[in-house]
Design an enzyme around this catalytic site. Structure first.
Site, PDB file in Angstrom:
ATOM      1  N   ARG A 159      -5.411   5.499  -7.704  1.00  0.00           N
ATOM      2  CA  ARG A 159      -5.241   6.951  -7.786  1.00  0.00           C
ATOM      3  C   ARG A 159      -5.156   7.406  -9.240  1.00  0.00           C
ATOM      4  NH1 ARG A 159      -0.129   7.678  -4.036  1.00  0.00           N
ATOM      5  NH2 ARG A 159      -0.511   9.902  -4.428  1.00  0.00           N
ATOM      6  N   LEU A 199       0.864  -1.175   0.000  1.00  0.00           N
ATOM      7  CA  LEU A 199       0.000   0.000   0.000  1.00  0.00           C
ATOM      8  C   LEU A 199       0.901   1.226   0.000  1.00  0.00           C
ATOM      9  CD1 LEU A 199      -2.670  -0.904   2.737  1.00  0.00           C
ATOM     10  CD2 LEU A 199      -2.969  -0.992   0.254  1.00  0.00           C
ATOM     11  N   ASP A 200       0.441   2.300  -0.611  1.00  0.00           N
ATOM     12  CA  ASP A 200       1.205   3.541  -0.584  1.00  0.00           C
ATOM     13  C   ASP A 200       1.352   4.041   0.858  1.00  0.00           C
ATOM     14  OD1 ASP A 200       1.326   3.506  -3.349  1.00  0.00           O
ATOM     15  OD2 ASP A 200      -0.466   4.750  -3.582  1.00  0.00           O
ATOM     16  N   LYS A 201       2.354   4.851   1.078  1.00  0.00           N
ATOM     17  CA  LYS A 201       2.649   5.386   2.410  1.00  0.00           C
ATOM     18  C   LYS A 201       1.395   5.951   3.094  1.00  0.00           C
ATOM     19  CE  LYS A 201       5.168   9.192   4.634  1.00  0.00           C
ATOM     20  NZ  LYS A 201       6.096  10.337   4.413  1.00  0.00           N
TER      21      LYS A 201
END
Length: 315
Positions: free
Chosen positions: A238, A139-141
């Site tokens: 996104r 997962l992204d930060k």
């Protein structure tokens, strides 16, 4: 972290194995280890047949004795760090966590430590013997939510295959600017941005990327979406949502840090302007347990910052 661990395996060749190559039989019988592991054992003389070194293509005979003995070293040099983890589930095969906002998954440029990898090594030092400390997806930060981590090499290989087969169901919540008029399937390839290397973009030469979205709730010019991934490209949700004109609130990279729907109140504009991350949360995770082969599912409730954002949008 553990320095080394002893691996000792033994197998006596059966009639059904006779005539097959040693690397094929070993892959079948010691399926908890990758083919790369097996090739390394043979190359370095750690795998013996009747006490002698062999070539991968050597055929086996009935009652040959295959043995593997070696000291395995950790695959990671990263240090364990006492970083809190919210563990949703854990057994001998897997760990399921609810990743916190702001936690980077892998060490890298600009983030040499303080990552999920460092936290996992502190939780269980044996994860250092697995690729990426057992992490099979990311997962992204600034995306919160569910991740599954393997605790054994066999589970790691199993989960990788499930992801390749697209049988792992991942459901996200996203709060976006705009309201889609119907459910959508976005099928648009994603690759590196041609000018900004830290970004991804729709790219006809990129990799296949498929995202399914449905409207869970709608407000005055905003919506809470349920998003399912069929593929797992970097920044996929996104990029796809921005591409179809419904950028995620708070996403400064792909376009909606200070983007507002027509008619937004000053309170809504202030709340969106002050929202410090993309409003994206991995809410549900469903997969086959690597050992029991039974379907298991998990849920992580929406985090407090997204809940407050929804309250403002509903007001």
């Amino acid at each position: 972290m553990e320095k080394k661990k002893k691996i000792s395996l033994n197998y006596t060749v059966l009639e059904s194995d006779e005539g097959y190559r040693v690397d094929q039989v070993v892959a079948r019988q010691f399926s908890e280890y990758s083919r790369g592991h097996i090739q390394k054992w043979i190359k370095e003389g750690d795998l013996l047949v009747n006490g002698k070194e062999v070539k991968p293509k050597q055929a086996l005979m009935l009652e040959d004795t295959v043995s593997v003995n070696f000291w395995e070293e950790p695959q990671l040099a990263d240090q364990a760090e006492d970083i809190p983890l919210e563990i949703i589930f854990e057994d001998e095969e897997i760990i399921v966590i609810n990743k916190s906002i702001g936690l980077v998954v892998h060490p890298g440029s600009g983030n040499p430590d303080g990552t999920l990898v460092n936290a996992l090594l502190a939780h269980d030092s044996s994860l250092g013997f697995l690729p990426r400390a057992g992490i099979v997806h990311r997962l992204d930060k600034d995306t919160s939510g569910l991740m599954v981590i393997a605790k054994k090499e066999s589970s790691y290989l199993n989960l990788i295959e499930q992801l390749k087969a697209r049988s792992v169901r991942r459901t996200y919540l996203a709060i976006v600017v705009g309201v889609p008029i119907s459910n959508k399937t976005i099928n648009a390839p994603i690759g590196r941005h041609p000018k900004i290397r830290t970004k991804q973009a729709i790219n006809q030469n990129g990799k296949e990327a498929i995202t399914r979205i449905s409207v869970s709730e709608s407000f005055k010019g905003y919506a809470l979406l349920k998003v399912n991934l069929e593929t797992g490209r970097t920044h996929q949700i996104r990029v796809h949502l921005s591409h179809i004109g419904y950028p995620i609130i708070g996403d400064s990279v792909y376009g909606a840090r200070k983007q507002f729907a027509p008619g937004s109140t000053d309170e809504i504009k202030t709340t969106i302007s002050e929202f410090k991350r993309q409003a994206l949360h991995a809410e549900e995770l469903e997969l086959m347990h690597p050992e029991t082969e039974k379907s298991i599912s998990f849920q992580a409730k929406i985090p407090s910052d997204m809940a407050r954002l929804l309250e403002t949008l509903k007001a």
